[in-house]
Design an enzyme around this catalytic site. Structure first.
Site, PDB file in Angstrom:
ATOM      1  N   ALA A  10       1.855  27.193  13.742  1.00 49.71           N
ATOM      2  CA  ALA A  10       1.693  27.480  12.309  1.00 49.71           C
ATOM      3  C   ALA A  10       0.262  27.168  11.880  1.00 49.71           C
ATOM      4  CB  ALA A  10       2.673  26.619  11.499  1.00 49.71           C
ATOM      5  N   ARG A  33       7.386  23.331  18.368  1.00 47.84           N
ATOM      6  CA  ARG A  33       8.494  24.209  17.960  1.00 47.84           C
ATOM      7  C   ARG A  33       8.544  25.502  18.787  1.00 47.84           C
ATOM      8  NH1 ARG A  33       7.294  23.951  11.620  1.00 47.84           N
ATOM      9  NH2 ARG A  33       5.200  24.116  12.476  1.00 47.84           N
ATOM     10  N   SER A 132     -12.151  16.764  10.162  1.00 48.44           N
ATOM     11  CA  SER A 132     -11.830  16.905   8.738  1.00 48.44           C
ATOM     12  C   SER A 132     -12.935  16.240   7.941  1.00 48.44           C
ATOM     13  CB  SER A 132     -10.499  16.206   8.439  1.00 48.44           C
ATOM     14  OG  SER A 132     -10.326  16.038   7.036  1.00 48.44           O
ATOM     15  N   TYR A 145      -5.545   8.239   8.748  1.00 47.15           N
ATOM     16  CA  TYR A 145      -5.827   9.668   8.964  1.00 47.15           C
ATOM     17  C   TYR A 145      -7.341   9.892   9.038  1.00 47.15           C
ATOM     18  CZ  TYR A 145      -6.423  14.613   8.147  1.00 47.15           C
ATOM     19  OH  TYR A 145      -6.825  15.923   8.269  1.00 47.15           O
ATOM     20  N   PHE A 183       0.287  21.492   6.082  1.00 49.06           N
ATOM     21  CA  PHE A 183      -0.417  20.205   6.156  1.00 49.06           C
ATOM     22  C   PHE A 183      -0.056  19.239   5.020  1.00 49.06           C
ATOM     23  CE2 PHE A 183      -4.032  17.538   4.963  1.00 49.06           C
ATOM     24  CZ  PHE A 183      -4.221  16.829   6.139  1.00 49.06           C
TER      25      PHE A 183
END
Ligand code: 8X3
Length: 247
Positions: A10, A33, A132, A145, A183
């Protein structure tokens, strides 16, 4: 090029896989998945040469599934990663920060460590990490994170230092606010409304924008290494320093 994309079921990973295949390259899709991977693989047709459904930190399973493909991977896109929770570190859950460390750091380091010797032997390759802006700037609730993404930034730069004479490229892509993926629903522990409110009227980046950046970095002439690329939507910038008034 043969491109291994983690977190490919995804969001960014799916968009990245689609982008490479649209340019005639081949991808290996890795994510937990299986059903989603199979659906995407069918859509990609011959562009997808293999599907691996497992946790990105399960290096033994990945090794056995990859088999001889491991020796042929040109581009490793370490995309799998997540933020879990936005609480202050003193009240956040241990299982949440351990899962972030396992996926965002251990998953990347183990897979890179496994594939890099093949790239070194061939004398070519490209490691693209999904960092990020959270690795560049602190914000409340970003604690572990942001720490994992800061690790990726420095890990990428240190890999460059190790690999300077090996003709292997390393890039860290550092997106800011990006909608159109799961997210923030994961970050807000399934609170779809909160995630929707964050992106509403904010014109965030989209997974296709990240895919475009990753593809551009990978398709530049071989002598160019983009060390890092930070991108934000035009509606996002830096916050002022916070001052706390004591009573
Ligand atoms: C997360 C970036 O801006 O949503 O990687 O905190 S942001």
């Amino acid at each position: 090029m043969l491109v291994l994309v983690t977190g490919a079921s995804a969001g960014f990973g799916e968009a990245i896989a689609r982008r490479f295949v649209s340019e005639g390259h081949q991808v290996i899709l890795l994510a937990r998945r299986e059903e989603r991977l199979r659906g995407l693989s069918e859509e990609l047709g011959e562009g997808c040469v293999k599907v691996i459904s497992c946790n990105v930190a399960d290096i033994e399973k990945i090794k056995s599934e990859l088999g001889e493909y491991a020796q042929r991977i040109d581009v490793l896109v370490n995309n799998a990663g997540l933020a879990l929770g936005v609480e202050s570190f003193d009240v956040c859950l241990r299982e949440d920060f351990e899962e972030m460390i396992e996926t965002n750091i251990l998953g990347v380091v183990r897979l890179t460590h496994y594939l890099l010797p093949f790239m070194v032997e061939r004398g070519s390759g490209h490691i693209i990490n999904l960092g990020s802006i959270a690795g560049n700037y602190p914000y409340p609730g970003g604690n572990v994170y942001g720490g994992t993404k800061a690790f990726l930034k420095q890990f990428s730069l240190n890999l460059r230092a190790d690999l300077v004479d090996k003709n292997i490229r390393v890039s860290n892509i550092e997106p800011g606010l990006c909608g159109g993926s799961e997210f923030s629903v994961v970050r807000f522990k399934g609170d779809q409304k909160r995630a929707d409110e964050l992106y509403e009227n904010a014109y965030p980046l989209l997974p296709q924008d990240i895919a475009e950046s990753v593809y551009w970095v990978a398709s530049l002439p071989a002598h160019i290494n983009i060390n890092s690329m930070e991108l934000m939507p035009t509606t996002q910038a830096f916050s002022a320093f916070r001052v706390c008034k004591k009573p």
